[in-house]
Design a protein around this motif. Sequence first.
Motif, PDB file in Angstrom:
ATOM      1  N   GLY A 198      37.348 -38.998   1.570  1.00  0.00           N
ATOM      2  CA  GLY A 198      36.835 -39.665   0.380  1.00  0.00           C
ATOM      3  C   GLY A 198      37.976 -40.083  -0.512  1.00  0.00           C
ATOM      4  O   GLY A 198      37.918 -39.929  -1.733  1.00  0.00           O
ATOM      5  N   LEU A 199      39.041 -40.636   0.101  1.00  0.00           N
ATOM      6  CA  LEU A 199      40.268 -40.954  -0.625  1.00  0.00           C
ATOM      7  C   LEU A 199      40.707 -42.368  -0.289  1.00  0.00           C
ATOM      8  O   LEU A 199      40.907 -42.704   0.877  1.00  0.00           O
ATOM      9  N   GLU A 220      37.835 -35.437  -4.365  1.00  0.00           N
ATOM     10  CA  GLU A 220      37.415 -35.158  -5.735  1.00  0.00           C
ATOM     11  C   GLU A 220      37.238 -33.664  -5.956  1.00  0.00           C
ATOM     12  O   GLU A 220      37.621 -33.134  -7.014  1.00  0.00           O
ATOM     13  N   ARG A 221      36.688 -32.955  -4.961  1.00  0.00           N
ATOM     14  CA  ARG A 221      36.510 -31.514  -5.107  1.00  0.00           C
ATOM     15  C   ARG A 221      37.844 -30.791  -5.211  1.00  0.00           C
ATOM     16  O   ARG A 221      37.947 -29.747  -5.857  1.00  0.00           O
ATOM     17  N   MET A 222      38.883 -31.352  -4.589  1.00  0.00           N
ATOM     18  CA  MET A 222      40.213 -30.753  -4.709  1.00  0.00           C
ATOM     19  C   MET A 222      40.859 -31.054  -6.053  1.00  0.00           C
ATOM     20  O   MET A 222      41.875 -30.476  -6.391  1.00  0.00           O
ATOM     21  N   GLY A 223      40.277 -31.997  -6.790  1.00  0.00           N
ATOM     22  CA  GLY A 223      40.819 -32.324  -8.101  1.00  0.00           C
ATOM     23  C   GLY A 223      41.588 -33.623  -8.147  1.00  0.00           C
ATOM     24  O   GLY A 223      42.074 -34.010  -9.219  1.00  0.00           O
ATOM     25  N   LEU A 224      41.728 -34.318  -7.018  1.00  0.00           N
ATOM     26  CA  LEU A 224      42.439 -35.593  -7.010  1.00  0.00           C
ATOM     27  C   LEU A 224      41.605 -36.658  -7.697  1.00  0.00           C
ATOM     28  O   LEU A 224      40.371 -36.605  -7.689  1.00  0.00           O
ATOM     29  N   ARG A 225      42.278 -37.675  -8.264  1.00  0.00           N
ATOM     30  CA  ARG A 225      41.573 -38.753  -8.954  1.00  0.00           C
ATOM     31  C   ARG A 225      42.411 -40.020  -8.917  1.00  0.00           C
ATOM     32  O   ARG A 225      43.607 -39.988  -8.588  1.00  0.00           O
ATOM     33  N   ALA A 226      41.771 -41.133  -9.248  1.00  0.00           N
ATOM     34  CA  ALA A 226      42.469 -42.414  -9.282  1.00  0.00           C
ATOM     35  C   ALA A 226      43.649 -42.333 -10.240  1.00  0.00           C
ATOM     36  O   ALA A 226      43.551 -41.759 -11.324  1.00  0.00           O
ATOM     37  N   GLY A 282      53.371 -37.920 -14.916  1.00  0.00           N
ATOM     38  CA  GLY A 282      54.777 -37.540 -14.901  1.00  0.00           C
ATOM     39  C   GLY A 282      55.053 -36.128 -14.453  1.00  0.00           C
ATOM     40  O   GLY A 282      56.223 -35.713 -14.363  1.00  0.00           O
ATOM     41  N   ARG A 283      54.023 -35.348 -14.132  1.00  0.00           N
ATOM     42  CA  ARG A 283      54.196 -33.957 -13.696  1.00  0.00           C
ATOM     43  C   ARG A 283      53.740 -33.797 -12.256  1.00  0.00           C
ATOM     44  O   ARG A 283      52.751 -34.401 -11.833  1.00  0.00           O
ATOM     45  N   THR A 284      54.449 -32.972 -11.498  1.00  0.00           N
ATOM     46  CA  THR A 284      54.075 -32.684 -10.113  1.00  0.00           C
ATOM     47  C   THR A 284      53.090 -31.528 -10.082  1.00  0.00           C
ATOM     48  O   THR A 284      53.335 -30.470 -10.677  1.00  0.00           O
ATOM     49  N   GLN A 285      51.970 -31.730  -9.392  1.00  0.00           N
ATOM     50  CA  GLN A 285      50.931 -30.710  -9.300  1.00  0.00           C
ATOM     51  C   GLN A 285      50.516 -30.523  -7.845  1.00  0.00           C
ATOM     52  O   GLN A 285      50.786 -31.369  -6.993  1.00  0.00           O
ATOM     53  N   THR A 286      49.847 -29.404  -7.570  1.00  0.00           N
ATOM     54  CA  THR A 286      49.357 -29.095  -6.228  1.00  0.00           C
ATOM     55  C   THR A 286      47.831 -29.065  -6.239  1.00  0.00           C
ATOM     56  O   THR A 286      47.213 -28.479  -7.132  1.00  0.00           O
ATOM     57  N   PHE A 287      47.214 -29.707  -5.223  1.00  0.00           N
ATOM     58  CA  PHE A 287      45.757 -29.746  -5.085  1.00  0.00           C
ATOM     59  C   PHE A 287      45.416 -29.279  -3.668  1.00  0.00           C
ATOM     60  O   PHE A 287      45.982 -29.788  -2.694  1.00  0.00           O
ATOM     61  N   SER A 288      44.521 -28.331  -3.564  1.00  0.00           N
ATOM     62  CA  SER A 288      44.242 -27.756  -2.246  1.00  0.00           C
ATOM     63  C   SER A 288      42.749 -27.686  -1.963  1.00  0.00           C
ATOM     64  O   SER A 288      41.909 -27.678  -2.874  1.00  0.00           O
TER      65      SER A 288
END
Length: 330
Positions: free
Chosen positions: A93-94, A118-124, A167-173
């Motif tokens: 779904g990406l 989306e459930r992992m927290g990713l977004r446009a 501007g910040r690096t984040q982790t989504f799992s």
Amino acid sequence: MRIDEAGMRKRVPCLALAMLFALVGGANAEDGARTAASSEATRGSNPAVEQRLREELRALVAELVESGAFGDRSAQEISLAIDAPAQRVSNLGLLVDSAHAADDGLHVLAVTPGGSAERMGLRAGDVLLALNGTRLAGVAGAAAILRRSVDELPNGSPLVFEARRDGRTQTFSGKLSSVELPAMHLSIGGGAKPAASTGSPAAVPPIAAAQGCGRLSDFDVAPRQQQLHAAKILSIDGAVPGPGGSKSYEVPAGHHVLKIAERIESRYLAFNDRLRNSGPDSRHKTLEVDVEPNTTLFVAARLDDAKRNEWRDGAYWEPVVWRTSPESCD
């Protein structure tokens, strides 16, 4: 590029049918069209599931006939046999921007509501830097690398995205969700098989194996809640695609120019069909696409809600590629 799982778990029987038509081309016949399923294919099946498949197939075939995909052929003149191998469908779904290479990573254009991404927290707006330690930033073919990495993982595998946001690096799992589709065979009608589309211009030329190939599909499974509606591919690079009645067309990998017609239902518009059809080619527009090898691009008509009343020059809609799906092309 889109790796998409729209409605996967909610519509597995319907999805199997949709995938069959999207992979090898649509077919149509009248309500009385004969469907054949072997005893081997139905052995041990759930009668309720089988009945639902038959009902959805009947409705889909009737809709395709009414759309005129087979021209003036009668039901007795239609014959089509479709086969699809067993396959695993893994979707996130990406939707990422594969058309424009970026050294800073893969830019996320959209995510499917309720999908894995989306459930992992990713977004446009997010920029993907890596997946499970495999870099996606500053490498050639990052979109293909992402798709291949997902395809090679078994169902339930952990997914860890490294992404930059504001501007910040984040982790989504999260975990990969996939569906195993069985091998399928569909037979419709008993007449002569329809030939390729005729008339000028000529049909799309055969695929050169050395170039690699992909597919363009106008099979209508676009989500209406995203203002996406049915569309029809009228020509590819100035040629009429074939065979007639298909919903998926094999093309060489690379750049293509499509002529698209919108098929938006009148109830979604704020003006009547007389105004809708009054302008020259107001329902036909051009769309340029880049097809990667072993990839299917799904096209649709996007309704512009802010221009719903603007019928002149077809201002109310635009042709778009709303979904990109990995699919082997031999």
